[in-house]
Design a protein around this motif. Structure first.
Motif, PDB file in Angstrom:
ATOM      1  N   GLY A   1       0.770  -1.237   0.000  1.00 19.35           N
ATOM      2  CA  GLY A   1       0.000   0.000   0.000  1.00 19.35           C
ATOM      3  C   GLY A   1       0.798   1.282   0.000  1.00 19.35           C
ATOM      4  O   GLY A   1       0.234   2.354   0.166  1.00 19.35           O
TER       5      GLY A   1
ATOM      6  N   LEU B   1      -1.889  -8.564  -4.143  1.00 18.42           N
ATOM      7  CA  LEU B   1      -2.206  -7.140  -4.075  1.00 18.42           C
ATOM      8  C   LEU B   1      -2.798  -6.861  -2.700  1.00 18.42           C
ATOM      9  O   LEU B   1      -3.853  -7.407  -2.355  1.00 18.42           O
TER      10      LEU B   1
ATOM     11  N   ARG C   1      -4.565  -4.855   0.490  1.00 19.72           N
ATOM     12  CA  ARG C   1      -5.723  -3.947   0.580  1.00 19.72           C
ATOM     13  C   ARG C   1      -5.268  -2.499   0.477  1.00 19.72           C
ATOM     14  O   ARG C   1      -5.919  -1.660  -0.154  1.00 19.72           O
TER      15      ARG C   1
ATOM     16  N   GLU D   1      -4.760  -1.503  -3.068  1.00 16.71           N
ATOM     17  CA  GLU D   1      -6.012  -1.192  -3.763  1.00 16.71           C
ATOM     18  C   GLU D   1      -6.421   0.258  -3.512  1.00 16.71           C
ATOM     19  O   GLU D   1      -6.859   0.952  -4.431  1.00 16.71           O
TER      20      GLU D   1
ATOM     21  N   LEU E   1      -3.962   2.513  -5.416  1.00 21.10           N
ATOM     22  CA  LEU E   1      -4.280   2.508  -6.855  1.00 21.10           C
ATOM     23  C   LEU E   1      -5.333   3.558  -7.178  1.00 21.10           C
ATOM     24  O   LEU E   1      -5.206   4.303  -8.157  1.00 21.10           O
ATOM     25  N   ARG E   2      -6.377   3.620  -6.354  1.00 25.50           N
ATOM     26  CA  ARG E   2      -7.445   4.611  -6.573  1.00 25.50           C
ATOM     27  C   ARG E   2      -6.933   6.038  -6.395  1.00 25.50           C
ATOM     28  O   ARG E   2      -7.359   6.946  -7.103  1.00 25.50           O
TER      29      ARG E   2
ATOM     30  N   SER F   1      -7.986   0.263 -11.995  1.00 28.12           N
ATOM     31  CA  SER F   1      -8.753  -0.438 -10.967  1.00 28.12           C
ATOM     32  C   SER F   1      -7.943  -1.643 -10.497  1.00 28.12           C
ATOM     33  O   SER F   1      -7.048  -2.125 -11.198  1.00 28.12           O
ATOM     34  N   ALA F   2      -8.280  -2.136  -9.325  1.00 33.80           N
ATOM     35  CA  ALA F   2      -7.629  -3.345  -8.826  1.00 33.80           C
ATOM     36  C   ALA F   2      -7.859  -4.507  -9.792  1.00 33.80           C
ATOM     37  O   ALA F   2      -6.958  -5.312 -10.033  1.00 33.80           O
ATOM     38  N   GLU F   3      -9.054  -4.579 -10.367  1.00 31.64           N
ATOM     39  CA  GLU F   3      -9.369  -5.657 -11.315  1.00 31.64           C
ATOM     40  C   GLU F   3      -8.472  -5.593 -12.547  1.00 31.64           C
ATOM     41  O   GLU F   3      -8.017  -6.620 -13.046  1.00 31.64           O
TER      42      GLU F   3
ATOM     43  N   ARG G   1      -5.074  -6.871 -11.520  1.00 33.86           N
ATOM     44  CA  ARG G   1      -5.112  -8.332 -11.368  1.00 33.86           C
ATOM     45  C   ARG G   1      -5.096  -9.024 -12.733  1.00 33.86           C
ATOM     46  O   ARG G   1      -4.513 -10.096 -12.890  1.00 33.86           O
TER      47      ARG G   1
ATOM     48  N   HIS H   1      -4.976 -11.704  -0.688  1.00 33.78           N
ATOM     49  CA  HIS H   1      -4.045 -11.203   0.316  1.00 33.78           C
ATOM     50  C   HIS H   1      -4.171 -11.924   1.652  1.00 33.78           C
ATOM     51  O   HIS H   1      -3.190 -12.073   2.396  1.00 33.78           O
TER      52      HIS H   1
END
Length: 189
Positions: free
Chosen positions: A10, A36, A38, A41, A44-45, A51-53, A56, A65
């Motif tokens: 993170g 990845l 939390r 994620e 990333l935002r 996006s996390a997707e 991935r 995780h």
């Protein structure tokens, strides 16, 4: 086929991990296993439009995780090594102290105990003595501390040129061929 675990924590600088995954996606003989966090994620935002997707989707295999029973949590699952890029100070501390509370830190611990290559790309500045001691502990256990410290001899023109140079340094550690930056030849003197 090389198997490489990519941990994205993170810390600020998630673009380093994303770019590594983008580059590895184009290399046929490397299988990536992504963890990845939390926190990653959230970062990333905050720092990207990804996006996390979508991140991935860049990996060959994605591990939750919190799944401490994943294949990469065992030394019997053969991998070439692992990189945590970026590596938060929290993840660094947990790795240095062998605190296996999540899959990212457990996989790093297994990588060290199996004497496989572990590369941590810490993203924090300035550093205090506690950070430095954790880095020293990881290095003493066989890990490699690879800060994203840019060089400028290749005359980067964009932030991505700087990111690519660090990604290239990580790939060099695993002997993965790339052309992400111009190498120093000494001919420019």
């Amino acid at each position: 086929m090389k198997r490489l675990i990519v941990g994205v924590s993170g810390s600020s600088g998630v673009i380093f991990g994303v770019r590594l995954l983008e580059v590895l996606k184009g290399i046929r003989d490397v299988e990536t296993h992504l963890v990845l966090s939390r926190g990653a994620e959230v970062t990333l935002r905050l720092e990207t439009d990804r996006s996390a997707e979508s991140v991935r989707a860049l990996a060959d295999v994605v591990h939750a995780h919190d799944n401490l029973a994943a294949s990469i949590s065992s030394g019997s699952f053969r991998v070439t090594g692992m990189v945590v890029m970026p590596c938060s100070m929290k993840s660094l501390a947990q790795i240095a102290l062998s605190l296996n509370e999540n899959l990212l830190t457990r996989a790093a611990d297994v990588t060290l105990k199996e004497r496989r290559k572990l590369i941590l790309v810490p993203r924090e500045t300035p550093l205090h003595l506690g950070h430095l001691r954790h880095m020293t502990a990881v290095a003493e256990m066989g890990g490699i501390i690879l800060p994203p410290a840019p060089s400028f001899y290749h005359r980067p023109k964009t932030i991505m040129d700087v990111v690519d140079q660090t990604v290239g340094k990580v790939l060099d550690q695993f002997e993965i061929e790339h052309d992400l930056f111009r190498r120093w030849s000494g001919d420019d003197i």
